[in-house]
Design a protein around this motif. Structure first.
Motif, PDB file in Angstrom:
ATOM      1  N   THR A   1       0.824  -1.214   0.000  1.00 32.28           N
ATOM      2  CA  THR A   1       0.000   0.000   0.000  1.00 32.28           C
ATOM      3  C   THR A   1       0.857   1.263   0.000  1.00 32.28           C
ATOM      4  OG1 THR A   1      -0.153  -0.031   2.418  1.00 32.28           O
ATOM      5  CG2 THR A   1      -1.928  -1.129   1.189  1.00 32.28           C
TER       6      THR A   1
ATOM      7  N   GLN B   1     -13.081   7.030  -5.009  1.00 32.26           N
ATOM      8  CA  GLN B   1     -12.198   5.946  -5.416  1.00 32.26           C
ATOM      9  C   GLN B   1     -11.595   6.203  -6.793  1.00 32.26           C
ATOM     10  OE1 GLN B   1     -14.086   2.158  -5.034  1.00 32.26           O
ATOM     11  NE2 GLN B   1     -13.830   2.156  -2.822  1.00 32.26           N
TER      12      GLN B   1
ATOM     13  N   GLY C   1      -7.147   2.871  -3.954  1.00 31.70           N
ATOM     14  CA  GLY C   1      -6.378   2.544  -2.756  1.00 31.70           C
ATOM     15  C   GLY C   1      -5.132   3.393  -2.604  1.00 31.70           C
TER      16      GLY C   1
END
Length: 131
Positions: free
Chosen positions: A35, A58, A103
């Protein structure tokens, strides 16, 4: 003395292949590790204490270039393999919607805000329909 045409073509092709292989060996400006986003050697980790589904649209970040530096931001986005999501005719001082991997919205917002040609970054309102 000039070289015959076939030899000249061969040498040009060889030079092109060599330059492409050298550029392929260079460090990529953007990498992803779990991440963590790595941009030009600087790591941007995802915060663990935020609810991203409610805070971030998103796959998008709003980016506002510094006045008169829009072309620099466009070149920067190309270098980082990011694209602008067309919404309406762009005007100076208006934020652009930049597509980023889902993400990595927070990491890209932080990384882009560190660039000299970027005035500000923000999360995109997740309620906005981008279609």
């Amino acid at each position: 003395m000039s070289l015959p045409e076939p030899s000249r073509r061969f040498l040009c092709a060889l030079a092109l292949a060599a330059s492409l292989s050298l550029s392929a060996c260079g460090e990529q400006p953007v990498r992803y590790s779990g991440t963590t986003l790595i941009v030009q050697g600087t790591e941007y980790e995802r915060s663990r204490d935020k609810d991203y589904d409610s805070l971030w649209g998103q796959g998008a970040v709003l980016v506002t270039p510094r006045p008169g530096r829009e072309a620099e931001v466009d070149a920067l986005l190309r270098e980082f393999s990011l694209t602008v999501i067309p919404k309406a005719p762009a005007t100076s001082g208006t934020p652009m919607i930049v597509a980023v991997p889902v993400g990595f919205e927070e990491q890209w917002a932080t990384a882009l805000s560190a660039q000299p040609s970027v005035f500000t970054t923000a999360n995109e309102d997740p309620t906005v329909d981008r279609r």
